[in-house]
Design a protein around this motif. Sequence first.
Motif, PDB file in Angstrom:
ATOM      1  N   LEU A  46       0.830  -1.202   0.000  1.00  0.00           N
ATOM      2  CA  LEU A  46       0.000   0.000   0.000  1.00  0.00           C
ATOM      3  C   LEU A  46       0.862   1.249   0.000  1.00  0.00           C
ATOM      4  O   LEU A  46       0.547   2.237  -0.681  1.00  0.00           O
ATOM      5  CB  LEU A  46      -0.942  -0.007   1.210  1.00  0.00           C
ATOM      6  N   ARG A  47       1.967   1.232   0.734  1.00  0.00           N
ATOM      7  CA  ARG A  47       2.878   2.377   0.742  1.00  0.00           C
ATOM      8  C   ARG A  47       3.357   2.684  -0.680  1.00  0.00           C
ATOM      9  O   ARG A  47       3.304   3.843  -1.130  1.00  0.00           O
ATOM     10  CB  ARG A  47       4.080   2.079   1.645  1.00  0.00           C
ATOM     11  N   GLU A  48       3.821   1.668  -1.392  1.00  0.00           N
ATOM     12  CA  GLU A  48       4.338   1.892  -2.732  1.00  0.00           C
ATOM     13  C   GLU A  48       3.235   2.363  -3.690  1.00  0.00           C
ATOM     14  O   GLU A  48       3.483   3.176  -4.581  1.00  0.00           O
ATOM     15  CB  GLU A  48       5.006   0.622  -3.261  1.00  0.00           C
ATOM     16  N   LEU A  49       2.028   1.856  -3.500  1.00  0.00           N
ATOM     17  CA  LEU A  49       0.909   2.291  -4.333  1.00  0.00           C
ATOM     18  C   LEU A  49       0.601   3.774  -4.108  1.00  0.00           C
ATOM     19  O   LEU A  49       0.379   4.532  -5.055  1.00  0.00           O
ATOM     20  CB  LEU A  49      -0.328   1.450  -4.039  1.00  0.00           C
ATOM     21  N   ILE A  50       0.594   4.194  -2.846  1.00  0.00           N
ATOM     22  CA  ILE A  50       0.331   5.603  -2.532  1.00  0.00           C
ATOM     23  C   ILE A  50       1.432   6.492  -3.123  1.00  0.00           C
ATOM     24  O   ILE A  50       1.160   7.534  -3.720  1.00  0.00           O
ATOM     25  CB  ILE A  50       0.206   5.814  -1.011  1.00  0.00           C
ATOM     26  N   LEU A  51       2.683   6.077  -2.939  1.00  0.00           N
ATOM     27  CA  LEU A  51       3.793   6.882  -3.453  1.00  0.00           C
ATOM     28  C   LEU A  51       3.701   7.014  -4.973  1.00  0.00           C
ATOM     29  O   LEU A  51       3.864   8.107  -5.526  1.00  0.00           O
ATOM     30  CB  LEU A  51       5.133   6.254  -3.060  1.00  0.00           C
ATOM     31  N   ALA A  52       3.452   5.902  -5.650  1.00  0.00           N
ATOM     32  CA  ALA A  52       3.379   5.940  -7.111  1.00  0.00           C
ATOM     33  C   ALA A  52       2.199   6.784  -7.586  1.00  0.00           C
ATOM     34  O   ALA A  52       2.322   7.579  -8.528  1.00  0.00           O
ATOM     35  CB  ALA A  52       3.275   4.515  -7.659  1.00  0.00           C
ATOM     36  N   TYR A  53       1.053   6.646  -6.936  1.00  0.00           N
ATOM     37  CA  TYR A  53      -0.158   7.342  -7.381  1.00  0.00           C
ATOM     38  C   TYR A  53      -0.053   8.843  -7.164  1.00  0.00           C
ATOM     39  O   TYR A  53      -0.561   9.634  -7.965  1.00  0.00           O
ATOM     40  CB  TYR A  53      -1.365   6.779  -6.635  1.00  0.00           C
ATOM     41  N   THR A  54       0.614   9.265  -6.100  1.00  0.00           N
ATOM     42  CA  THR A  54       0.702  10.698  -5.804  1.00  0.00           C
ATOM     43  C   THR A  54       1.861  11.373  -6.523  1.00  0.00           C
ATOM     44  O   THR A  54       1.891  12.603  -6.632  1.00  0.00           O
ATOM     45  CB  THR A  54       0.836  10.943  -4.284  1.00  0.00           C
ATOM     46  N   ARG A  55       2.815  10.608  -7.003  1.00  0.00           N
ATOM     47  CA  ARG A  55       3.948  11.203  -7.714  1.00  0.00           C
ATOM     48  C   ARG A  55       3.730  11.224  -9.221  1.00  0.00           C
ATOM     49  O   ARG A  55       4.432  11.920  -9.939  1.00  0.00           O
ATOM     50  CB  ARG A  55       5.226  10.440  -7.391  1.00  0.00           C
ATOM     51  N   ASP A  56       2.765  10.488  -9.708  1.00  0.00           N
ATOM     52  CA  ASP A  56       2.535  10.384 -11.148  1.00  0.00           C
ATOM     53  C   ASP A  56       1.216  11.062 -11.513  1.00  0.00           C
ATOM     54  O   ASP A  56       0.394  10.505 -12.237  1.00  0.00           O
ATOM     55  CB  ASP A  56       2.513   8.899 -11.551  1.00  0.00           C
ATOM     56  N   THR A  57       1.009  12.264 -11.014  1.00  0.00           N
ATOM     57  CA  THR A  57      -0.266  12.946 -11.239  1.00  0.00           C
ATOM     58  C   THR A  57      -0.397  13.500 -12.649  1.00  0.00           C
ATOM     59  O   THR A  57      -1.497  13.860 -13.075  1.00  0.00           O
ATOM     60  CB  THR A  57      -0.440  14.100 -10.229  1.00  0.00           C
ATOM     61  N   GLU A  58       0.710  13.590 -13.389  1.00  0.00           N
ATOM     62  CA  GLU A  58       0.644  14.126 -14.753  1.00  0.00           C
ATOM     63  C   GLU A  58       0.003  13.133 -15.728  1.00  0.00           C
ATOM     64  O   GLU A  58      -0.366  13.495 -16.837  1.00  0.00           O
ATOM     65  CB  GLU A  58       2.050  14.491 -15.243  1.00  0.00           C
ATOM     66  N   ALA A  59      -0.124  11.865 -15.311  1.00  0.00           N
ATOM     67  CA  ALA A  59      -0.645  10.831 -16.214  1.00  0.00           C
ATOM     68  C   ALA A  59      -2.138  10.961 -16.449  1.00  0.00           C
ATOM     69  O   ALA A  59      -2.698  10.289 -17.315  1.00  0.00           O
ATOM     70  CB  ALA A  59      -0.328   9.448 -15.650  1.00  0.00           C
ATOM     71  N   GLY A  60      -2.810  11.806 -15.672  1.00  0.00           N
ATOM     72  CA  GLY A  60      -4.248  12.020 -15.865  1.00  0.00           C
ATOM     73  C   GLY A  60      -5.055  10.758 -15.622  1.00  0.00           C
ATOM     74  O   GLY A  60      -4.805  10.017 -14.674  1.00  0.00           O
ATOM     75  N   ASP A  61      -6.033  10.506 -16.477  1.00  0.00           N
ATOM     76  CA  ASP A  61      -6.914   9.356 -16.319  1.00  0.00           C
ATOM     77  C   ASP A  61      -6.539   8.237 -17.288  1.00  0.00           C
ATOM     78  O   ASP A  61      -7.405   7.625 -17.919  1.00  0.00           O
ATOM     79  CB  ASP A  61      -8.370   9.773 -16.541  1.00  0.00           C
ATOM     80  N   SER A  62      -5.271   7.971 -17.418  1.00  0.00           N
ATOM     81  CA  SER A  62      -4.818   6.921 -18.323  1.00  0.00           C
ATOM     82  C   SER A  62      -5.264   5.553 -17.814  1.00  0.00           C
ATOM     83  O   SER A  62      -5.525   5.375 -16.619  1.00  0.00           O
ATOM     84  CB  SER A  62      -3.294   6.948 -18.435  1.00  0.00           C
ATOM     85  N   PRO A  63      -5.358   4.555 -18.696  1.00  0.00           N
ATOM     86  CA  PRO A  63      -5.722   3.202 -18.259  1.00  0.00           C
ATOM     87  C   PRO A  63      -4.764   2.650 -17.201  1.00  0.00           C
ATOM     88  O   PRO A  63      -5.205   1.972 -16.264  1.00  0.00           O
ATOM     89  CB  PRO A  63      -5.655   2.384 -19.557  1.00  0.00           C
TER      90      PRO A  63
ATOM     91  N   ARG B 299      -3.104   4.359 -14.975  1.00  0.00           N
ATOM     92  CA  ARG B 299      -3.386   5.019 -13.685  1.00  0.00           C
ATOM     93  C   ARG B 299      -4.692   4.509 -13.089  1.00  0.00           C
ATOM     94  O   ARG B 299      -4.814   4.366 -11.871  1.00  0.00           O
ATOM     95  CB  ARG B 299      -3.444   6.529 -13.894  1.00  0.00           C
ATOM     96  N   ALA B 300      -5.663   4.224 -13.914  1.00  0.00           N
ATOM     97  CA  ALA B 300      -6.930   3.670 -13.426  1.00  0.00           C
ATOM     98  C   ALA B 300      -6.708   2.308 -12.778  1.00  0.00           C
ATOM     99  O   ALA B 300      -7.313   1.997 -11.741  1.00  0.00           O
ATOM    100  CB  ALA B 300      -7.933   3.555 -14.570  1.00  0.00           C
ATOM    101  N   ARG B 301      -5.834   1.497 -13.372  1.00  0.00           N
ATOM    102  CA  ARG B 301      -5.540   0.190 -12.775  1.00  0.00           C
ATOM    103  C   ARG B 301      -4.805   0.357 -11.453  1.00  0.00           C
ATOM    104  O   ARG B 301      -5.067  -0.368 -10.486  1.00  0.00           O
ATOM    105  CB  ARG B 301      -4.721  -0.648 -13.754  1.00  0.00           C
ATOM    106  N   LEU B 302      -3.880   1.302 -11.408  1.00  0.00           N
ATOM    107  CA  LEU B 302      -3.147   1.566 -10.164  1.00  0.00           C
ATOM    108  C   LEU B 302      -4.107   1.993  -9.061  1.00  0.00           C
ATOM    109  O   LEU B 302      -4.020   1.516  -7.911  1.00  0.00           O
ATOM    110  CB  LEU B 302      -2.101   2.659 -10.413  1.00  0.00           C
ATOM    111  N   ARG B 303      -5.047   2.856  -9.408  1.00  0.00           N
ATOM    112  CA  ARG B 303      -6.036   3.319  -8.427  1.00  0.00           C
ATOM    113  C   ARG B 303      -6.924   2.178  -7.949  1.00  0.00           C
ATOM    114  O   ARG B 303      -7.248   2.089  -6.759  1.00  0.00           O
ATOM    115  CB  ARG B 303      -6.883   4.425  -9.049  1.00  0.00           C
ATOM    116  N   ALA B 304      -7.293   1.285  -8.841  1.00  0.00           N
ATOM    117  CA  ALA B 304      -8.141   0.163  -8.465  1.00  0.00           C
ATOM    118  C   ALA B 304      -7.440  -0.746  -7.456  1.00  0.00           C
ATOM    119  O   ALA B 304      -8.046  -1.191  -6.470  1.00  0.00           O
ATOM    120  CB  ALA B 304      -8.548  -0.635  -9.702  1.00  0.00           C
ATOM    121  N   VAL B 305      -6.155  -1.000  -7.676  1.00  0.00           N
ATOM    122  CA  VAL B 305      -5.402  -1.834  -6.730  1.00  0.00           C
ATOM    123  C   VAL B 305      -5.238  -1.100  -5.398  1.00  0.00           C
ATOM    124  O   VAL B 305      -5.339  -1.698  -4.324  1.00  0.00           O
ATOM    125  CB  VAL B 305      -4.029  -2.217  -7.312  1.00  0.00           C
ATOM    126  N   LEU B 306      -5.007   0.217  -5.460  1.00  0.00           N
ATOM    127  CA  LEU B 306      -4.886   1.015  -4.235  1.00  0.00           C
ATOM    128  C   LEU B 306      -6.168   0.911  -3.400  1.00  0.00           C
ATOM    129  O   LEU B 306      -6.117   0.720  -2.182  1.00  0.00           O
ATOM    130  CB  LEU B 306      -4.571   2.467  -4.608  1.00  0.00           C
TER     131      LEU B 306
END
Length: 264
Positions: A102-119, A121-128
């Motif tokens: 979960l730590r790595e998911l949060i770090l990745a999701y909050t540092r890659d905000t430029e990716a917008g609503d890409s597929p 990023r959507a998968r990353l959010r779903a796992v988070l």
Amino acid sequence: MTGIRHQPIAPTRMKCLAPGAGIDAHRHDDHQIVYASRGVLAVTTDAGSWVAPANRAIWIPAGAPHAHRAHGRLELHTVGLPATDNPLALEYPTVLKVSPLLRELILAYTRDTEAGDSPQRARLRAVLLDQLHISPQQPLHLPAPTTRRLSALCDVLHADPADNRTLAALGRQVGASDRTLSRLFHAELGMTFSQWRTQLRLYHALVLLAEDTPVTTVAHLCGWSSASAFIDVFRRAFGHTPGSFRNQAASARSWKGEAFSGEG
């Protein structure tokens, strides 16, 4: 809380806060996960305070007024979730255990905000969200009293967590019997006097450790009879020793990133 700002969207981002910096009371229309990968984060509401080191995150539901405070140099990660997505079905702030995944998911999701609503990023959010759903809740809430006598007693212990007087002795100072105070602790705070005092001491211990205070000194300042007694309680509460937490806080202070404050 007074002077609460309304910030409709809870941002997803990473930001840095200097030691002692804060974000004033505000609220979002979205839910929010707040996580400190470095330092200790305190979130305060009218109902009390929630504190989280680097293996804990705090769930803040949509509409809940709250303020942030940094202890130690803080690297803060915030994840905004639409009010329609509530994987925890919680209507109050809650501390959650953060697994390594979960730590790595949060770090990745909050540092890659430029990716917008890409597929991706959507998968990353779903796992988070899946990981949030299975994250155990942790009892790291320090509830705030509302009645005058209980507030007076709690203020005494906030000022000196090492005060080891009995409830009866403290009651004589604030003008209430230990029986009355015991009833108020259960009715207002949902815990015994002993449980609340332990939570208070752990809260202060985290703050002191984030400031690189030696473990033995922390044990003394927070009222434990010995360093070993403090280490035992700390390990049971947080899953690791205060020494390892202090080392993490010390390494965080060597970080040279830009510190700033603002709305969260």
